[in-house]
Scaffold this active site. Sequence first.
Site, PDB file in Angstrom:
ATOM      1  N   GLU A 377       0.830  -1.196   0.000  1.00 15.96           N
ATOM      2  CA  GLU A 377       0.000   0.000   0.000  1.00 15.96           C
ATOM      3  C   GLU A 377       0.865   1.247   0.000  1.00 15.96           C
ATOM      4  OE1 GLU A 377      -4.069  -1.399   2.346  1.00 15.96           O
ATOM      5  OE2 GLU A 377      -2.679  -0.009   3.314  1.00 15.96           O
ATOM      6  N   CYS A 378       0.632   2.133  -0.937  1.00 16.03           N
ATOM      7  CA  CYS A 378       1.232   3.461  -0.984  1.00 16.03           C
ATOM      8  C   CYS A 378       2.765   3.394  -0.945  1.00 16.03           C
ATOM      9  CB  CYS A 378       0.677   4.335   0.123  1.00 16.03           C
ATOM     10  SG  CYS A 378       0.894   6.108  -0.181  1.00 16.03           S
TER      11      CYS A 378
END
Length: 492
Positions: A377-378
Amino acid sequence: MSSSVPRLVIAAPSSGSGKTTVATGLMAAFAARGLAVSPHKVGPDYIDPGYHALATGRVGRNLDAYLCGPELIGPLFLHGARGCDIAVVEGVMGLYDGAAGEGELASTAHVAKLLRAPVVLVVDASSQSRSVAALVHGFASWDPQVRVGGVILNKVASDRHEELLREALDSAGVPVLGVLRRVAQVDTPSRHLGLVPVAERHAAAVEAVTAMAAQVEAGCDLEGLLGLARSAGALSCAPWGAAEVLSSSPPPPLPVPTLGAAPPDPRFRPEGPRPQTPPEGAPPDGLKDADRRVRVAVAAGSAFTFSYAEQAELLTAAGAEVVPFDPLRDEQLPDGTRGLVIGGGFPEVYAAELSGNEPLRKAVAALAGSGAPVAAECAGLLYLCRELDGLPMCGVLDVSARMSERLTLGYRDAVAVSDSVLAPAGTRMRAHEFHRTVVEPGSGTAPAWGVRTPVRRVEGFVQQGVHASYLHTHWAAQPGVARRFVERCRTS
């Protein structure tokens, strides 16, 4: 089942009023008196809970009615507050500010109502005197279901200034429970995405929390605040538990936002009730032999500090042995790693160090190349790219990443476009996006998500066992994600 943990929600008319100082200081001051304090943060923010954890010695937990749904706020709160004497909940933005276009959803006021908790309003009084009464009256009367039980005046200049403020507030019917004088700001440095995380400045963070506690101890009526906390109403729900939610049916679906007149997008699944992730095998209740667990490595350290505590709890309940590692220091993944989770953080700040750890970059690429499950994520997405600001990264994805002047920020309503190690295509998830970077291209031939709000688009990457995206999700909203990921670790 009825439960009543004494609790306070610390709110403000707007950001920058002093919520973090007051909430963190209160947590530390109560803890110094020997109370077991449960720390919570309204909204998706990962950084404030790190300071809360320092203040209380307990894991900081988020309460986000958008990401998890209103029905999980009470259970998640009670889960975090088990065995505690008092809970302090730090709000987000202004008291009534929620998800854009969704009314009160996910606002501090919404969470306070769901928790049946009294609100303490922190007011920056630096440029006002009698007007403070109108401000407090407005916030206290705007929603009759929100009980503003007291006010803490921040940045008060002098005894005379305090006298004028108290005199004005006598007519507002809201007691003053604290006055903090205008002093040099507590040293909590920030950067492009907010405060610098605790993991990056531990000694200085401890000093900052100590200073907040001293400021609150000196200026606030702790007995009055404790009495207000004890007036919170009982909650009728049961505490959330990772093992319980994995062994029972999934939680109710999140509310589906109205899309208005937006035309259908052929890249997205048909609209309608959100499909639930089906159970995949019996949950591993009663596992006692560690060898029966699959080892899941979770990126940690200064570069990867963003994760929700419930994620590791769900992975463990699903049968994983969760092993943290530091990509800045460790040159190999933990022995026996069968799956990898790389959450959010600041890889752009540590790009040179991450790039310089070539042995680990190669190990991550080899694991991903073997088809093992990888959830990123991210910051995790950036780490898997070919390069970040021109520096070599893991090269799992043939994607280039760079810093940007533009802040991308907001809640997202998303649907899984491609089958992946996390969810089958068609799974609906609520998410949050928060970054100042750009990846090019922004999605692969098999995108991770179709984002429905605020602009319809596809984003992210599904490639072999890799699921990589900018979107932050809260797995408590879809516990089947953890079960599916661990099952894929077993079979890959």
